[in-house]
Design a protein around this motif. Structure first.
Motif, PDB file in Angstrom:
ATOM      1  N   VAL A  53      39.038  14.344  29.277  1.00 35.43           N
ATOM      2  CA  VAL A  53      39.724  15.292  28.396  1.00 35.43           C
ATOM      3  C   VAL A  53      39.437  14.907  26.955  1.00 35.43           C
ATOM      4  N   ASP A  91      39.597  13.670  39.280  1.00 31.54           N
ATOM      5  CA  ASP A  91      40.177  12.658  38.393  1.00 31.54           C
ATOM      6  C   ASP A  91      39.182  12.078  37.396  1.00 31.54           C
ATOM      7  N   LEU A 147      46.209  20.122  25.922  1.00 34.52           N
ATOM      8  CA  LEU A 147      46.412  18.941  26.760  1.00 34.52           C
ATOM      9  C   LEU A 147      45.978  17.693  26.008  1.00 34.52           C
ATOM     10  N   LEU A 162      47.809  24.798  33.121  1.00 34.25           N
ATOM     11  CA  LEU A 162      47.188  23.478  33.231  1.00 34.25           C
ATOM     12  C   LEU A 162      47.077  23.040  34.685  1.00 34.25           C
ATOM     13  N   GLU A 163      48.140  23.236  35.453  1.00 35.18           N
ATOM     14  CA  GLU A 163      48.101  22.809  36.844  1.00 35.18           C
ATOM     15  C   GLU A 163      47.106  23.634  37.668  1.00 35.18           C
ATOM     16  N   GLU A 215      46.255  11.225  33.751  1.00 40.60           N
ATOM     17  CA  GLU A 215      47.364  12.129  33.447  1.00 40.60           C
ATOM     18  C   GLU A 215      48.012  12.742  34.685  1.00 40.60           C
ATOM     19  N   ARG A 216      47.267  12.900  35.757  1.00 44.77           N
ATOM     20  CA  ARG A 216      47.769  13.619  36.939  1.00 44.77           C
ATOM     21  C   ARG A 216      49.102  13.081  37.466  1.00 44.77           C
ATOM     22  N   THR A 221      39.963  20.492  25.231  1.00 40.87           N
ATOM     23  CA  THR A 221      41.231  21.173  25.524  1.00 40.87           C
ATOM     24  C   THR A 221      41.983  21.654  24.290  1.00 40.87           C
ATOM     25  N   THR A 278      41.572  10.938  30.759  1.00 40.34           N
ATOM     26  CA  THR A 278      40.990  11.506  31.971  1.00 40.34           C
ATOM     27  C   THR A 278      42.079  12.217  32.762  1.00 40.34           C
ATOM     28  N   LEU A 279      41.670  13.142  33.616  1.00 41.31           N
ATOM     29  CA  LEU A 279      42.659  13.801  34.469  1.00 41.31           C
ATOM     30  C   LEU A 279      43.301  12.805  35.418  1.00 41.31           C
ATOM     31  N   ILE A 289      43.255  23.604  35.472  1.00 45.49           N
ATOM     32  CA  ILE A 289      42.657  22.325  35.089  1.00 45.49           C
ATOM     33  C   ILE A 289      42.826  21.293  36.208  1.00 45.49           C
ATOM     34  N   PHE A 290      44.064  20.909  36.503  1.00 41.99           N
ATOM     35  CA  PHE A 290      44.296  19.817  37.454  1.00 41.99           C
ATOM     36  C   PHE A 290      43.915  20.188  38.890  1.00 41.99           C
TER      37      PHE A 290
END
Length: 222
Positions: free
Chosen positions: A197, A193, A162, A183-184, A210-211, A158, A206-207, A187-188
């Motif tokens: 990253v 999950d 991020l 990003l939203e 962070e989510r 990233t 990891t997502l 990526i997300f």
């Protein structure tokens, strides 16, 4: 303080992970700003270096006799391309960066032949590819790179867009909103999950970790 996921020490030894049956990733911290450089090595075909950030001697030692097919620069900030001219000259690799950052990197690093890439583009690595994702905000041409590895786990490189605990630095509310929106959406909303990253500085995350913080990041504005 405990070391985080896939921690490497500034100036310390590299860390190698198996991303898939035929691809490894080696992470190394270079330069005074603890920049991460990532060498993606397939069993067949040329390697890919993400961010020839600094310490060209150490990067060339890491590369050794391997062919490097492509060097990708995640964004225009100088701490991410200090070693690019010398490593590019030594490897004769193709040079890739985000399309809106081509001019700034070419001028700053004094390199020729930079190829601009953006959403929908990909860089081949072995039998797979690094998919290019444009993330506007930290710089106009920042990119992330997505590699789908073993068991479908995605690895996201990233740059400075991020990190564990939030998005990269932005210089205006408009840039922050742009980066968060990208990003939203890119990526997300796209990856699960399990996705790992691998940022431009420091430890990985990891997502999934962070989510839950996305709403908090929006509210605080950085």
């Amino acid at each position: 303080m405990m070391a985080g996921l896939n921690h490497v020490e500034p100036g310390g030894p590299p860390l190698t992970l198996q991303l898939s049956d035929d691809v490894t990733m080696t992470k190394i911290s270079v330069g005074p700003m603890d920049n991460n450089a990532y060498l993606i090595v397939p069993d067949s075909g040329g390697a890919v270096l993400i961010d020839a950030a600094d310490d060209d001697t150490r990067l060339l030692e890491l590369i050794g006799e391997r062919e490097v097919a492509v060097i990708i620069t995640t964004h225009r900030h100088g701490d991410h391309w200090q070693a690019l001219p010398s490593v590019a000259e030594a490897t004769k690799a193709e040079l890739v960066c985000g399309r809106p950052d081509v001019g700034a990197i070419a001028t700053g690093a004094w390199v020729e032949g930079l190829v601009g890439a953006w959403d929908g583009d990909a860089v081949t690595v072995g039998d797979g590819e690094l998919k290019v994702i444009g993330l506007v905000g930290h710089t106009p041409g920042s990119i992330a790179l997505a590699y789908t590895g073993a068991d479908g786990v995605v690895h996201l490189f990233t740059g400075d867009s991020l990190f564990p605990g939030g998005p990269g630095r932005t210089l205006s509310p408009a840039d922050f909103t742009s980066l968060m929106d990208d990003l939203e959406a890119k990526i997300f909303a796209r990856f699960d999950d399990r996705a790992v990253v691998h940022p431009g500085h420091g430890d990985d995350t990891t997502l999934g970790a962070e989510r839950p913080q996305l709403t908090e990041w929006r509210a605080r504005g950085w």
